[in-house]
Design a protein around this motif. Structure first.
Motif, PDB file in Angstrom:
ATOM      1  N   THR A 471       0.814  -1.215   0.000  1.00  0.00           N
ATOM      2  CA  THR A 471       0.000   0.000   0.000  1.00  0.00           C
ATOM      3  C   THR A 471       0.845   1.262   0.000  1.00  0.00           C
ATOM      4  N   GLY A 472       2.145   1.117  -0.094  1.00  0.00           N
ATOM      5  CA  GLY A 472       3.024   2.272  -0.165  1.00  0.00           C
ATOM      6  C   GLY A 472       3.295   2.932   1.165  1.00  0.00           C
ATOM      7  N   GLU A 473       2.902   2.299   2.269  1.00  0.00           N
ATOM      8  CA  GLU A 473       3.135   2.876   3.601  1.00  0.00           C
ATOM      9  C   GLU A 473       4.563   2.652   4.089  1.00  0.00           C
ATOM     10  N   ALA A 474       5.268   1.725   3.477  1.00  0.00           N
ATOM     11  CA  ALA A 474       6.659   1.452   3.843  1.00  0.00           C
ATOM     12  C   ALA A 474       7.364   0.878   2.628  1.00  0.00           C
ATOM     13  N   THR A 475       8.687   1.008   2.610  1.00  0.00           N
ATOM     14  CA  THR A 475       9.475   0.424   1.524  1.00  0.00           C
ATOM     15  C   THR A 475      10.001  -0.938   1.951  1.00  0.00           C
ATOM     16  N   LEU A 476      10.444  -1.711   0.966  1.00  0.00           N
ATOM     17  CA  LEU A 476      11.058  -3.000   1.283  1.00  0.00           C
ATOM     18  C   LEU A 476      12.273  -2.812   2.185  1.00  0.00           C
ATOM     19  N   GLU A 477      13.047  -1.773   1.906  1.00  0.00           N
ATOM     20  CA  GLU A 477      14.240  -1.521   2.711  1.00  0.00           C
ATOM     21  C   GLU A 477      13.878  -1.224   4.158  1.00  0.00           C
ATOM     22  N   GLU A 478      12.829  -0.425   4.360  1.00  0.00           N
ATOM     23  CA  GLU A 478      12.411  -0.087   5.725  1.00  0.00           C
ATOM     24  C   GLU A 478      11.939  -1.320   6.483  1.00  0.00           C
ATOM     25  N   VAL A 479      11.136  -2.153   5.832  1.00  0.00           N
ATOM     26  CA  VAL A 479      10.655  -3.366   6.494  1.00  0.00           C
ATOM     27  C   VAL A 479      11.809  -4.347   6.710  1.00  0.00           C
ATOM     28  N   GLY A 480      12.743  -4.403   5.749  1.00  0.00           N
ATOM     29  CA  GLY A 480      13.902  -5.275   5.905  1.00  0.00           C
ATOM     30  C   GLY A 480      14.745  -4.903   7.109  1.00  0.00           C
ATOM     31  N   TRP A 481      15.012  -3.619   7.281  1.00  0.00           N
ATOM     32  CA  TRP A 481      15.763  -3.163   8.455  1.00  0.00           C
ATOM     33  C   TRP A 481      14.983  -3.418   9.736  1.00  0.00           C
ATOM     34  N   GLU A 482      13.675  -3.201   9.692  1.00  0.00           N
ATOM     35  CA  GLU A 482      12.844  -3.452  10.873  1.00  0.00           C
ATOM     36  C   GLU A 482      12.925  -4.923  11.275  1.00  0.00           C
ATOM     37  N   LEU A 483      12.883  -5.803  10.279  1.00  0.00           N
ATOM     38  CA  LEU A 483      12.986  -7.233  10.556  1.00  0.00           C
ATOM     39  C   LEU A 483      14.366  -7.579  11.113  1.00  0.00           C
ATOM     40  N   PHE A 484      15.412  -7.021  10.538  1.00  0.00           N
ATOM     41  CA  PHE A 484      16.768  -7.293  11.011  1.00  0.00           C
ATOM     42  C   PHE A 484      16.907  -6.924  12.488  1.00  0.00           C
ATOM     43  N   ARG A 485      16.415  -5.761  12.855  1.00  0.00           N
ATOM     44  CA  ARG A 485      16.501  -5.340  14.260  1.00  0.00           C
ATOM     45  C   ARG A 485      15.628  -6.214  15.155  1.00  0.00           C
ATOM     46  N   LEU A 486      14.482  -6.655  14.645  1.00  0.00           N
ATOM     47  CA  LEU A 486      13.622  -7.549  15.408  1.00  0.00           C
ATOM     48  C   LEU A 486      14.318  -8.892  15.640  1.00  0.00           C
ATOM     49  N   ILE A 487      15.001  -9.389  14.618  1.00  0.00           N
ATOM     50  CA  ILE A 487      15.759 -10.638  14.765  1.00  0.00           C
ATOM     51  C   ILE A 487      16.784 -10.507  15.881  1.00  0.00           C
ATOM     52  N   LEU A 488      17.512  -9.394  15.925  1.00  0.00           N
ATOM     53  CA  LEU A 488      18.507  -9.191  16.977  1.00  0.00           C
ATOM     54  C   LEU A 488      17.850  -9.139  18.353  1.00  0.00           C
ATOM     55  N   ASP A 489      16.690  -8.497  18.447  1.00  0.00           N
ATOM     56  CA  ASP A 489      15.990  -8.415  19.734  1.00  0.00           C
ATOM     57  C   ASP A 489      15.483  -9.777  20.191  1.00  0.00           C
ATOM     58  N   VAL A 490      14.921 -10.542  19.263  1.00  0.00           N
ATOM     59  CA  VAL A 490      14.403 -11.863  19.613  1.00  0.00           C
ATOM     60  C   VAL A 490      15.557 -12.807  19.955  1.00  0.00           C
ATOM     61  N   ALA A 491      16.637 -12.757  19.176  1.00  0.00           N
ATOM     62  CA  ALA A 491      17.801 -13.604  19.456  1.00  0.00           C
ATOM     63  C   ALA A 491      18.409 -13.286  20.819  1.00  0.00           C
ATOM     64  N   SER A 492      18.245 -12.046  21.275  1.00  0.00           N
ATOM     65  CA  SER A 492      18.798 -11.606  22.554  1.00  0.00           C
ATOM     66  C   SER A 492      17.867 -11.876  23.729  1.00  0.00           C
ATOM     67  N   GLY A 493      16.653 -12.327  23.447  1.00  0.00           N
ATOM     68  CA  GLY A 493      15.693 -12.540  24.517  1.00  0.00           C
ATOM     69  C   GLY A 493      15.000 -11.277  24.972  1.00  0.00           C
ATOM     70  N   ARG A 494      15.219 -10.160  24.266  1.00  0.00           N
ATOM     71  CA  ARG A 494      14.576  -8.907  24.656  1.00  0.00           C
ATOM     72  C   ARG A 494      13.108  -8.876  24.233  1.00  0.00           C
ATOM     73  N   LYS A 495      12.783  -9.608  23.159  1.00  0.00           N
ATOM     74  CA  LYS A 495      11.403  -9.703  22.700  1.00  0.00           C
ATOM     75  C   LYS A 495      11.046 -11.158  22.460  1.00  0.00           C
ATOM     76  N   LYS A 496       9.789 -11.476  22.698  1.00  0.00           N
ATOM     77  CA  LYS A 496       9.285 -12.817  22.413  1.00  0.00           C
ATOM     78  C   LYS A 496       8.363 -12.758  21.210  1.00  0.00           C
ATOM     79  N   PRO A 497       8.552 -13.644  20.232  1.00  0.00           N
ATOM     80  CA  PRO A 497       7.559 -13.728  19.157  1.00  0.00           C
ATOM     81  C   PRO A 497       6.254 -14.270  19.725  1.00  0.00           C
ATOM     82  N   TRP A 498       5.165 -14.001  19.030  1.00  0.00           N
ATOM     83  CA  TRP A 498       3.858 -14.383  19.555  1.00  0.00           C
ATOM     84  C   TRP A 498       3.716 -15.885  19.787  1.00  0.00           C
ATOM     85  N   SER A 499       4.340 -16.695  18.938  1.00  0.00           N
ATOM     86  CA  SER A 499       4.212 -18.143  19.139  1.00  0.00           C
ATOM     87  C   SER A 499       4.786 -18.566  20.487  1.00  0.00           C
TER      88      SER A 499
END
Length: 517
Positions: A471-499
């Protein structure tokens, strides 16, 4: 991609490549007949969300093109503005494996990405886990009920005493006996089970529960153990020292308690992102998968590779029809030949079961706009990003090479997840368009929604919304970086995925292509 607006009433469609003669409808609920798209094309019938509309007249037998590739041939004349359903597209022949180019277009090394870290658990073998889990391996399914019983007791009675241990997982499976243990294909489930026990998230603490009469003996499951180590790490229920069920349970609890003490002494420490081993998978895919979530995952995959980490993509049947786009990216001709080897092996495996790749996709994939496995594969492989393919793993093999790795697995969500765990994956990214509560107990699973409709409706099951790209609200690059940072947070135990928040974890499903006796 067309320029898009987030305006809710404006007809939105996406054409991915200049050569494409189809576009997909973005709008929730689809678009009715008479709607005029940006290209000036008027829809001659209602087209559901995610489904294809013809951008030009396609004659009978003419190529239907998406991603700049032929996804099939029209079974009849398709007028401009018509809805192209799965029934109107004939499946083309797959790429001929013997004619594929090898390492002819190897991408240059991606620029290094430095300074990114996560808080992980270092293991004696040098690997790094994202979790600190006690894994209880099993040599045969006969003991699964006992292990499940013991796991419940460990969670209730022992784990409260060991606050630094994240959990306990019984590595139950359907293999171990009643099987052709010496058949050539038996190497797949055996090495899978051997390598599962050594997943970095288990911290190197080995505990095996066997029965005592199975074909896959516990000693064969752990061939690296000395006789003395085997006595300390393996328990068999048929051991004559056990008198009654409770004695068996007490024996396992005693061994588990000793390992929990060791695991509890471990602490997270700062590790470079180069220690990440991330698995990628699709499940419940739709026509948006190759437009939003998978390209964003591919961007994040490139970031991990740039940081020196390991990324594995899989699912042979969802690679096979796009393999001609991958073999040129192989780092060497040897890697390219290994990729062809796995495609050919799976072709033969399907043929032995009197089926072929046309058994994929699923009814839900088709409802989401995917006409056939060719279209699905072209959207699937974009998860791999743009890095050279550094290695290829046969099913159940452990990754020893960093960078982008193809780990051959079936496309089944459950089997793919199990096989990636055996290959050393410590965190998985899972994209979905139709939605699934899938999760793994042994590794965190970050789920990425392809559509905003799904992300909003399943707001407490999806971890990231890539639908904003459509819908043009974000770019692939923006979502890609967001995912990368989320991966680091989840790998560190700072965030839990919903599952993990809900404890939604699927059973292990070891791939066994060998005969069952």
């Amino acid at each position: 991609m067309n320029a898009l607006s987030a305006a809710p009433l404006r007809p939105l469609s996406i054409k991915l490549h200049p050569r494409d003669n189809v576009a997909i409808v973005v709008n929730s609920g689809g678009l009715p007949a008479g709607t005029t798209l940006d290209e000036g094309i008027e829809l001659v019938e209602h087209v559901p969300q995610g489904h294809k509309v013809a951008l030009a007249d396609v004659p009978a037998g003419g190529a239907v093109v998406r991603y700049g590739e032929v996804i099939g041939y029209a079974v009849k004349a398709l007028p401009r503005g018509s809805w192209i359903t799965e029934f109107l597209v004939e499946l083309p022949s797959p790429p001929e494996l013997e004619k594929l180019p090898l390492a002819t277009n190897v991408p240059p090394p991606l620029p290094a990405l430095e300074g990114y870290t996560f808080e992980g658990y270092r293991n004696p073998d040098g690997s790094v886990g994202t979790r600190n889990i006690l894994g209880i391996s099993t040599s045969v399914h006969c003991v699964a009920g006992v292990v499940d019983h013991v796991v419940r007791i460990i969670k209730e009675r022992l784990l409260p005493n060991y606050p630094n241990v994240d959990g306990v997982v019984g590595l139950n499976h359907l293999y171990g006996c009643g099987v052709a243990i010496t058949a050539p294909a038996a190497a797949v489930p055996i090495r899978t089970l051997q390598n599962l026990a050594h997943n970095p998230n288990f911290g190197g603490e080995i505990l095996v529960v066997g029965l005592g009469c199975e074909k896959l003996t516990p000693e064969r499951l752990m061939p690296e153990l000395s006789a003395d180590a085997a006595r300390e790490n393996i328990l068999t229920l048929q051991d004559e020292r056990f008198s009654g069920f409770q004695a068996m349970v007490d024996g396992i609890l005693e061994m588990a308690d000793a390992r929990l003490k060791v695991l509890n002494a471990r602490r997270r420490e700062t590790c470079p992102a180069s220690e990440l081993v991330v698995g990628l998978q699709c499940g419940g895919s739709d026509a948006f998968s190759g437009v939003t979530a998978n390209p964003a995952v591919g961007y994040a995959a490139d970031l991990i590779v740039r940081a020196g980490g390991t990324v594995m993509f899989s699912e042979v049947t969802e690679v096979r029809d796009a393999v001609h786009l991958l073999t040129p990216r192989a780092a060497t001709e040897e890697v390219g030949r290994a990729l062809i080897r796995e495609m050919a092996w799976y072709d033969a495996y399907l043929a032995s079961g009197q089926t072929d790749r046309s058994a994929n996709p699923s009814p839900g994939n088709k409802k989401g706009g995917l006409s056939n496995v060719v279209e699905k594969a072209l959207g699937s492989i974009v998860k791999s990003g743009t890095a050279p393919i550094s290695a290829v793993l046969a099913p159940g093999e452990r990754a020893t090479t960093r960078g982008l790795v193809f780990a051959a697995t079936p496309a089944s969500d459950f089997i793919c997840g199990t096989q990636q765990l055996a290959s050393g994956m410590t965190l998985q990214v899972f994209t979905t368009g139709r939605g699934t509560p899938y999760g793994l107990a042994a590794a965190p699973v970050v789920k990425v929604a392809t559509r905003s409709d799904l992300a909003n409706r399943w707001h407490d099951l999806m971890d990231l919304n890539a639908g904003r790209v459509a819908t043009g609200e974000a770019t692939l690059e923006e979502v890609g970086w967001e995912l990368f940072r989320l991966i680091l947070d989840v790998a560190s135990g700072r965030k839990k995925p919903w599952s993990d928040v809900w404890g939604l974890h699927n059973a292990l499903a070891v791939f066994n292509p060998a005969p069952v006796t």
